[in-house]
Design an enzyme around this catalytic site. Structure first.
Site, PDB file in Angstrom:
ATOM      1  N   LYS A 176      15.291 -80.054  10.851  1.00  0.00           N
ATOM      2  CA  LYS A 176      15.907 -79.617   9.587  1.00  0.00           C
ATOM      3  C   LYS A 176      17.274 -80.276   9.399  1.00  0.00           C
ATOM      4  O   LYS A 176      17.652 -80.629   8.274  1.00  0.00           O
ATOM      5  CB  LYS A 176      16.038 -78.092   9.551  1.00  0.00           C
ATOM      6  CG  LYS A 176      14.712 -77.342   9.456  1.00  0.00           C
ATOM      7  CD  LYS A 176      14.040 -77.539   8.115  1.00  0.00           C
ATOM      8  CE  LYS A 176      12.887 -76.568   7.900  1.00  0.00           C
ATOM      9  NZ  LYS A 176      12.171 -76.822   6.636  1.00  0.00           N
ATOM     10  N   TYR A 226      12.772 -77.435  15.658  1.00  0.00           N
ATOM     11  CA  TYR A 226      12.818 -77.084  14.224  1.00  0.00           C
ATOM     12  C   TYR A 226      14.223 -77.344  13.679  1.00  0.00           C
ATOM     13  O   TYR A 226      14.397 -77.939  12.620  1.00  0.00           O
ATOM     14  CB  TYR A 226      12.430 -75.608  14.085  1.00  0.00           C
ATOM     15  CG  TYR A 226      12.569 -75.004  12.719  1.00  0.00           C
ATOM     16  CD1 TYR A 226      11.632 -75.262  11.723  1.00  0.00           C
ATOM     17  CD2 TYR A 226      13.620 -74.128  12.414  1.00  0.00           C
ATOM     18  CE1 TYR A 226      11.737 -74.666  10.471  1.00  0.00           C
ATOM     19  CE2 TYR A 226      13.737 -73.534  11.173  1.00  0.00           C
ATOM     20  CZ  TYR A 226      12.791 -73.805  10.194  1.00  0.00           C
ATOM     21  OH  TYR A 226      12.904 -73.224   8.960  1.00  0.00           O
TER      22      TYR A 226
END
Ligand SMILES: NC(=O)c1ccc[n+]([C@@H]2O[C@H](COP(=O)([O-])OP(=O)(O)OC[C@H]3O[C@@H](n4cnc5c(N)ncnc54)[C@H](O)[C@@H]3O)[C@@H](O)[C@H]2O)c1
Length: 248
Positions: A148, A144
């Site tokens: 990002k 993640y």
């Protein structure tokens, strides 16, 4: 300037608009006059959000499905802003988690932006992508966080490329926000509010929606290629440094 109608006559598409930050963004932009395309992989959630808005269309859109993105976004009559917000849920298997975060969080955003660009070039529109403080500082979840962080780079590179077309591309990196994605963690959220957040609370979906509305609006006409932290001071302040230095 009439601040209550910054989006009058404009169409805005939000991904993951059926919950949390996406739903709050849809409500905020609708309150400012926009026609909302509330998209989500969960069609019923999109329908619930859209039903409470004055001018909104709920649509099923899975950001990992490129053909569906091209069909839906490519087929729109017009678009003034795209909000890349969907949160692809984490899974325990590390390889599968990496695949999902790269396919969804990263490539899903790239595909939505590509499909939207011809429209945004015609309207001199804007893209706002929801990143995370995980893009900047380690808070866990390799896949993640990497996805990002990559989005921050993509935001800047794309912004340079489309600036001559009058299209702006910006990112928001939220800190901890109390959304359904955080449900069951109320005790942890209260402890974070107390011990980690300089402003003494975690974020609300409306905190992020207000920043999305600003960056998508003409008020941000001279802002592009930027990442705006909306994090209650989390990354800018080391709350414990003085305390440790002074107290030992
Ligand atoms: N909540 C936080 O603390 C926090 C912090 C930093 C960043 N963010 C970011 O904010 C954004 C929204 O998060 P949230 O907390 O509101 O989440 P949420 O879980 O409340 O909502 C996410 C929505 O995305 C939808 N979704 C899931 N997979 C999808 C897919 N493949 N295609 C389309 N939609 C899909 C879900 O159905 C859901 O409606 C995410 O990009 C997240 O990374 C959240």
């Amino acid at each position: 300037m009439d601040l209550t109608a910054r989006f009058a006559g404009k169409t805005v598409l939000v991904t993951g608009g059926g919950s949390g930050i996406g739903a709050a963004t849809a409500r905020r932009l609708a309150a400012e006059g926009a026609h909302l395309l509330v998209t989500d992989i969960d069609e019923e959630a999109a329908q619930r959000v859209a039903a409470a808005l004055p001018d909104a269309t709920p649509l099923r859109l899975d950001i990992t499905d490129r053909a569906a993105i091209d069909r839906l976004i490519g087929g729109l009559p017009a678009l003034h802003a795209l909000v890349n917000n969907a949160l692809v849920p984490f899974v325990d298997d590390p390889d599968e988690n990496w695949r999902r975060q790269l396919d969804g969080t990263l490539l899903g955003t790239v595909h939505c932006a590509r499909a939207a660009l011809p429209h945004l070039a015609a309207t001199r529109g804007a893209i706002v992508t929801i990143g995370s403080v995980n893009a900047e500082v380690s808070f866990g979840d390799h896949a993640y966080s990497a996805a990002k962080a990559a989005l921050g780079s993509y935001t800047r590179t794309l912004a340079a490329e489309v600036a001559p077309l009058g299209v702006r591309v910006n990112q928001i990196n939220p800190g901890t926000v109390a959304t359904p994605a955080r449900s069951g963690r109320e005790k942890g959220l209260a402890a974070l509010a107390d011990r980690a957040y300089p402003l003494g609370r975690v974020g609300t979906p409306d905190d992020i929606a207000a920043a999305v509305a600003f960056l998508a609006s003409a008020d941000a006409a001279w802002i592009t290629a930027t990442t705006l932290r909306v994090d209650g001071g989390l990354l800018g302040v080391n709350r414990h440094f003085r305390e440790i230095l002074d107290g030992g």
